[in-house]
Design an enzyme around this catalytic site. Structure first.
Site: not given
Ligand code: PGA
Length: 250
Positions: A11-13, A96, A98, A168, A174, A212, A233-234
């Site tokens: 998930n590159w966001k 998601h 966010e 999640e 994050g 994470s 994500g990250g």
């Molecule tokens: P993260 O993000 O791995 O940076 O915690 C995961 C996500 O939001 O899908």
């Protein structure tokens, strides 16, 4: 119990230009050439075409990070399922945290988006998860059940196996704070129990853990009986790290 193919999604966001996305895919492909997993890149709208072009003939599937439930209309700034399908996009992240927190995505909208994605032959990756306050208050299961029941309300039981669910926990996204294996397994098993109330297909649904996940903790999380993959994500922004997670999935 049916075998569930591991599902590892980046998930590159709001990261990566077209040029950066292309460079990532070119670096990733040789590193995952032997994988038996479903490998998914959830790219920003602007980079979808570049990822699609490069992944033909590989194990990589391409996902968008959001879509509108209507096919077309006066919805400035939105993108519909048919528009994504036209690009050969195969999946879409929905719900998601966010988007729920920062952009007001509601369970009511998700109840329309999930069936709209399925109707267009897009694989929904539905995200659910509790806030830190909800976990501290002992309300994790209540939140997960409420989100799942609401967001999947319009999905026929025969279509359930086409949905991917990502657990999640909001407090782990994050933050560098990963759920413990016990917490991740407990929540993912609970999600499967909730899905089971809707039909036997629950045993075929891929349930991902997200929050994470990184090369150092992926193997332990991915070995859990009800964790069938990850939404990353990250650690998905670097092709070497992401490939290491794919490798950890087997
Ligand atoms: P993260 O993000 O791995 O940076 O915690 C995961 C996500 O939001 O899908």
């Amino acid at each position: 119990m049916p075998e569930r193919t591991p599902y590892i999604a980046a998930n590159w966001k709001m990261n990566k230009t077209v040029a950066e996305a292309a460079a990532f895919v070119d670096a990733l492909l040789p590193r995952i050439a032997a994988t038996q997993c479903d490998v998914v890149v959830c790219a920003p709208f602007t980079a979808l075409g570049a990822v699609v072009e490069r992944r033909y003939g590989t194990a990589v599937k391409v996902a968008a990070q959001n879509m509108h439930e209507e096919e077309s209309g006066a919805f400035t700034g939105e993108v519909s399922a048919p528009m994504l399908v036209e690009l050969d996009v195969e999946a879409v992240v929905l719900g998601h945290s966010e988007r729920r927190q920062l952009f007001g995505e509601t369970d009511e909208a998700l109840a329309r988006k999930v069936p709209a994605a399925l109707a267009a032959e897009l694989e929904p990756i539905l995200c659910v998860g509790e806030s830190e306050a909800a976990r501290d208050a002992g309300e994790t299961e209540e939140v997960l059940e409420r989100q799942l029941q609401a967001d999947l309300a319009g999905v026929e039981s025969g279509d359930l196996s086409r949905v991917v669910v990502a657990y999640e926990p909001v407090w782990a996204i994050g933050t560098g704070r990963t759920a413990t294996p016990e917490q991740a397994q407990e929540a993912c098993a609970f999600i499967r129990d909730v899905l089971r109330m809707r039909g036997a297909a629950a045993d075929q649904v891929r349930i991902l853990y997200g929050g994470s996940m990184k090369p150092a903790n992926a193997a332990e999380l991915l070995a859990l009986p009800d964790v069938d993959g990850g939404l990353i994500g990250g650690a998905s922004l670097d092709p070497t790290d992401f490939a290491a997670i794919v490798e950890a999935a087997g």
